[in-house]
Design a protein around this motif. Structure first.
Motif, PDB file in Angstrom:
ATOM      1  N   HIS A 141       0.824  -1.202   0.000  1.00 41.16           N
ATOM      2  CA  HIS A 141       0.000   0.000   0.000  1.00 41.16           C
ATOM      3  C   HIS A 141       0.865   1.262   0.000  1.00 41.16           C
ATOM      4  CE1 HIS A 141      -2.902  -3.042   1.296  1.00 41.16           C
ATOM      5  NE2 HIS A 141      -3.870  -2.194   1.003  1.00 41.16           N
ATOM      6  N   GLY A 393       2.073  -0.368   7.076  1.00 43.40           N
ATOM      7  CA  GLY A 393       1.994   0.867   6.324  1.00 43.40           C
ATOM      8  C   GLY A 393       2.616   2.011   7.102  1.00 43.40           C
ATOM      9  N   TYR A 398      -1.656  -2.786   7.599  1.00 45.58           N
ATOM     10  CA  TYR A 398      -2.516  -3.176   6.486  1.00 45.58           C
ATOM     11  C   TYR A 398      -2.897  -4.650   6.513  1.00 45.58           C
ATOM     12  CZ  TYR A 398      -2.228   1.279   4.101  1.00 45.58           C
ATOM     13  OH  TYR A 398      -2.360   2.604   3.773  1.00 45.58           O
TER      14      TYR A 398
END
Length: 464
Positions: A141, A393, A398
């Motif tokens: 991400h 993250g 995440y």
């Protein structure tokens, strides 16, 4: 012959559907229980194995290295042996093979690379190699519309039950769009626990600190020393620093902390991607750090923060006290919500003792913060259980291992004090908050002592 009425047909149909769904439910439940038993048996089998580190002289110091064709600018940094089998989708335990764990590899690759298959080429101490198809491979991400991204690749490891246990020593990535990745693989050493007896042991209840990359010739020596010392006062016992560029004085401070065993310092030579990967590859760096804290050093906690951020419990004396009292064991990460202190705000040096040389400590001189507490996951930072993390993250977890979940810390219990150099909204309502001053007396002395040890000629750390 008796005919089935119009109203009887739907009932028969519904009954048939009900039987079908019950059958499917029982089949799925059986498969689930069978899988759970398999994983329990696998965990028991693991504890009967003898794992020997294949690279006893590896010093755990990584650097970014090109993969295959240099013009593609594909790079690989590190790899970790992960003994957790609950994060592997397909495990094996039969008469021929058993799953012993997985390899987690971190790389920088194009965000839109669409290879259908990525493989790990593992190499053993005798230089024999084996190719393993990755079970997971993709951009993590926080890409932020950049052309390159931090990638996480997971390759399961299976061992023969009829041969002596062998763990691989090094690993490379191979995929079709970069032919040289297969023809001339770039191997990186695999990181294992420093002490292999910790592989299945309980993690040490120690707080480590993962610090965001130092870049743009970072030179604020006083902030660096204050950051380390205030986290030490909160219970942190180890720090991981990664630097892209740093001044000579900052390097001297880092070397000092490394010399006394308080920090690990790594060159983060990601200069080739400073313009096309988010914030100097911070996502790859934070993930590398959390895996390092878990796999290599067996630390339970990792505070994932930047140099201008201090996690501040409000109802406990220290972060260590908070975790000791509030961690019930199944929390992946404690999410601390963000408030700002601004550098342009006036300095309040009322509590600075007259004898200290380094008076302008940002946690002591900045006493007005924003009234607004930002929502969770908006500029928040997390103190994680390192053993629970699969993907980290910048501002949140995440993905965590099965059975773990986040805990958002209530703003009356704890906050993230963010000492921002440039205010995002300089007209935000400010309130006075003296919470950080409870560390003032000890903090001033510790900062002065460290600056005197590092800079004997002046005893002052520069404030930029």
């Amino acid at each position: 012959m008796r005919k089935i009425s119009y109203w009887q047909r739907p009932k028969a149909t519904y009954f048939a559907f009900l039987v079908f769904f019950v059958y499917i439910f029982l089949l799925v439940a059986y498969k689930f229980l069978q899988n759970e038993r398999l994983r329990e048996d696998l965990a028991k089998a693991h504890r009967q194995l003898i794992f020997e580190r294949p690279n006893p002289h590896w010093d755990y110091s990584n650097s970014w290295r090109r993969i295959g064709n240099a013009t593609f600018r594909h790079e690989i940094y590190s790899a970790y042996f992960d003994a957790r089998t609950d994060i592997i989708g397909n495990v094996r335990l039969d008469e021929e093979q058993m799953t012993i764990g997985s390899l987690r590899v971190f790389a920088i690759l194009p965000e839109r690379m669409r290879d259908s298959k990525v493989s790990c080429i593992v190499r053993f101490a005798d230089f024999k190699s084996q190719e393993i198809v990755a079970e997971e491979a993709g951009a993590m991400h926080d890409v932020h519309n950049n052309t390159f991204a931090a990638w996480s690749i997971m390759c399961p490891l299976h061992a023969s039950r009829h041969a002596p246990m062998r763990l691989p020593q090094a690993v490379a990535l191979a995929y079709a769009s970069n032919r040289l990745s297969h023809l001339s693989p770039t191997f990186v050493q695999i990181s294992y626990p420093r002490n292999m007896t910790n592989l299945f042991a309980r993690s040490r209840p120690t707080i480590s600190v993962c610090v965001g990359p130092l870049q743009e010739n970072y030179s604020n020596v006083l902030r660096l020393v204050e950051f380390v010392e205030i986290y030490r006062l909160q219970g942190a016992s180890h720090f991981y620093f990664y630097y892209v560029e740093a001044s000579e004085d900052v390097r001297r401070v880092l070397e000092h902390y490394q010399r006394i065993g308080l920090a690990d310092v790594f060159e983060w030579n990601v200069q080739a991607h400073l313009q096309d990967v988010h914030y100097a590859g911070i996502v790859a760096q934070f993930n590398d750090c959390v895996y390092r804290a878990n796999v290599v050093d067996n630390f339970r906690y990792a505070a994932v923060v930047d140099l201008d951020e201090v996690v501040m419990p409000l109802k406990h004396n220290t972060l260590a006290d908070y975790l000791r009292q509030c961690d019930e064991g199944r929390t992946a990460g404690f999410v601390f919500r963000n408030v700002f202190f601004h550098r342009r705000d006036s300095n309040d040096t009322y509590n600075a003792p007259a004898h200290v040389l380094n008076r302008l400590l940002y946690t002591q001189s900045k006493v007005r913060r924003t009234l607004e507490v930002l929502p969770a996951y908006v500029r928040s930072k997390v103190v994680v259980n390192a053993r629970a993390i699969v993907e980290m993250g910048n501002h949140q977890v995440y993905r965590s291992a099965p059975g773990y979940a986040d805990h958002v810390v209530h703003p009356t219990v704890g906050l993230l004090f963010h000492y921002r150099d440039k205010c995002i909204n300089c007209k935000m309502v400010l309130i006075v908050d003296y919470t950080a001053r409870r560390f003032g007396s000890l903090l001033f002395d510790r900062v002065d002592n460290t600056c005197l040890e590092v800079f004997l000629n002046r005893g002052v750390c520069d404030l930029v």
